[in-house]
Design a protein around this motif. Structure first.
Motif, PDB file in Angstrom:
ATOM      1  N   ASP A 164     -34.848-111.676 -22.760  1.00  0.00           N
ATOM      2  CA  ASP A 164     -33.500-111.125 -22.697  1.00  0.00           C
ATOM      3  C   ASP A 164     -33.544-109.647 -22.331  1.00  0.00           C
ATOM      4  O   ASP A 164     -32.788-109.164 -21.481  1.00  0.00           O
ATOM      5  CB  ASP A 164     -32.824-111.334 -24.060  1.00  0.00           C
ATOM      6  CG  ASP A 164     -31.351-111.008 -24.013  1.00  0.00           C
ATOM      7  OD1 ASP A 164     -30.737-111.255 -22.955  1.00  0.00           O
ATOM      8  OD2 ASP A 164     -30.809-110.519 -25.019  1.00  0.00           O
ATOM      9  N   GLN A 165     -34.462-108.896 -22.962  1.00  0.00           N
ATOM     10  CA  GLN A 165     -34.547-107.456 -22.704  1.00  0.00           C
ATOM     11  C   GLN A 165     -35.155-107.172 -21.332  1.00  0.00           C
ATOM     12  O   GLN A 165     -34.809-106.179 -20.687  1.00  0.00           O
ATOM     13  CB  GLN A 165     -35.366-106.774 -23.813  1.00  0.00           C
ATOM     14  CG  GLN A 165     -34.638-106.846 -25.159  1.00  0.00           C
ATOM     15  CD  GLN A 165     -35.356-106.098 -26.265  1.00  0.00           C
ATOM     16  OE1 GLN A 165     -36.344-105.422 -26.038  1.00  0.00           O
ATOM     17  NE2 GLN A 165     -34.841-106.229 -27.474  1.00  0.00           N
ATOM     18  N   ILE A 166     -36.049-108.072 -20.897  1.00  0.00           N
ATOM     19  CA  ILE A 166     -36.601-107.939 -19.541  1.00  0.00           C
ATOM     20  C   ILE A 166     -35.480-108.113 -18.522  1.00  0.00           C
ATOM     21  O   ILE A 166     -35.335-107.333 -17.583  1.00  0.00           O
ATOM     22  CB  ILE A 166     -37.724-108.976 -19.300  1.00  0.00           C
ATOM     23  CG1 ILE A 166     -38.967-108.584 -20.102  1.00  0.00           C
ATOM     24  CG2 ILE A 166     -38.052-109.093 -17.824  1.00  0.00           C
ATOM     25  CD1 ILE A 166     -40.041-109.663 -20.142  1.00  0.00           C
ATOM     26  N   GLY A 167     -34.639-109.131 -18.764  1.00  0.00           N
ATOM     27  CA  GLY A 167     -33.504-109.382 -17.871  1.00  0.00           C
ATOM     28  C   GLY A 167     -32.527-108.212 -17.892  1.00  0.00           C
ATOM     29  O   GLY A 167     -32.006-107.802 -16.865  1.00  0.00           O
ATOM     30  N   GLY A 168     -32.297-107.653 -19.105  1.00  0.00           N
ATOM     31  CA  GLY A 168     -31.332-106.579 -19.258  1.00  0.00           C
ATOM     32  C   GLY A 168     -31.767-105.281 -18.597  1.00  0.00           C
ATOM     33  O   GLY A 168     -30.937-104.454 -18.228  1.00  0.00           O
TER      34      GLY A 168
END
Lengths: 118, 221
Positions: B179-183
């Motif tokens: 999720d944080q990689i995507g964000g």
């Protein structure tokens, strides 16, 4: 008539969920305590004045006062579960950060490790 | 020349961690084992094999261990990238070497291992189905189209690492990381990894039912 209570119950759950998700703070804690106090007064009064509950139950289309009290209990319990979950979550977060700092402070620094190995 | 820190979260892995670290040390000079409050001789075994050990005073979970490893690696100003590697010996060191090489040559922020890019990894149909479902859920919620969202073998660059902070202490950290990689709009790639499910890693590994716990932890943050 039960529809009125069903709508009321959903509204109460939504308000409770809103407060739970919006986070803590002194104001929310105060609101939670007021609600808890109301619940305690209501529960205690039901022992002495059951007819008041029956009257209130009939007002919103529920057969018995005891049923109304049960519904209140369920709602209060759900609120309790949600707020306790939140509180544990926050506590766990704090404990994690604390433990992490302890772990990092007591570990050998990466730079000194490099000096030792070279 | 880059410097890679290999982060190995460990919890009661005494019988296995020594050989895992030794194998890693043949290719990577810097290995840090994050001990999550083990009760056995994991710490001594990891140190004897040449790893730095960072010890949680109490058991916190694998997600917390990874984040502690990230924080530790960031203390080294010369660190350029980190590898996350499971302590139970299910990953191949050769895969990790290949992933670091790809990260550097292609200028990526993160390379994520996948069991589904080739047919090498053997697993039961139920596990395969659950992992597929998890990957689909991750894609739907984060927009990162991975084939395998719960692979413990990853390589992350320093720049991305400074923008990551895992709050999920237990198993939901894998999805949180994606999720944080995507964000952060990271440049990512997948890399075909071979996972060997030994009797040991099966016994230590997650039950398929644990996916229920992961889902609940993700929904009620």
């Amino acid at each position: 008539m039960t529809l009125i209570f069903q709508i009321l119950a959903v509204v109460v759950i939504l308000i409770a969920a809103f407060f739970m998700l919006r986070g803590g703070g002194a104001r929310h804690q105060a609101i939670r305590r007021i609600l808890m106090l109301l619940f305690i007064v209501a529960a205690a009064s039901s022992v002495f004045f059951p007819q008041v509950w029956t009257w209130a139950a009939h007002l919103i289309g529920i057969g018995r006062g005891a049923d109304l009290l049960l519904y209140f209990l369920v709602l209060t319990f759900l609120g309790f579960v949600a707020s306790t979950y939140r509180r544990f979550r926050n506590l766990e977060h704090d404990v994690t950060e604390l433990s992490r700092q302890v772990a990092l402070v007591t570990a050998p620094q990466p730079t000194t490790h490099q000096d030792e190995s070279s | 020349m880059g410097r890679t820190w290999v982060i190995v979260p460990m919890y009661n892995e005494g019988s296995m961690i020594g050989s895992v670290v030794s194998e890693l040390r043949e290719h990577f000079e810097f290995v840090v084992c994050v001990d999550d409050g083990s009760a056995d001789d994991s710490v001594a075994a990891a140190r004897a094999a040449g790893a730095v050990v960072v010890t949680h005073p109490i058991n916190l979970g694998q997600g917390a261990s990874l984040q502690t490893g990230f924080d530790y690696a960031l203390l080294d100003p010369l660190m350029t990238d980190v590898v996350t590697f499971d302590a139970d010996g299910q990953h191949q060191v050769a895969d990790a070497v290949g992933m670091v090489a790809q990260l550097r040559s292609d200028g990526l922020d993160v390379v994520i291992g996948s069991r589904f890019l080739d047919g090498r990894t053997q697993m039961t149909r139920l596990k395969r189905g659950t992992l597929r479902l998890a990957a689909w859920y991750t894609r739907a919620t984060t927009g990162v189209a991975l084939t395998d969202a719960h692979n413990g073998l990853r390589v992350l660059g320093r720049d991305l690492l400074t923008r990551i902070h895992l709050h999920q202490n237990r198993m939901a950290h894998a999805s949180e990381l994606i999720d944080q990689i995507g964000g952060s709009n990271a440049r990512w790639a997948e890399y075909p990894t071979h996972i060997v499910y030994s009797e040991y890693s099966k016994a230590k590994g997650q039950s398929v039912l644990n996916s229920i716990n992961i889902l609940v932890e993700l929904l009620f943050r």
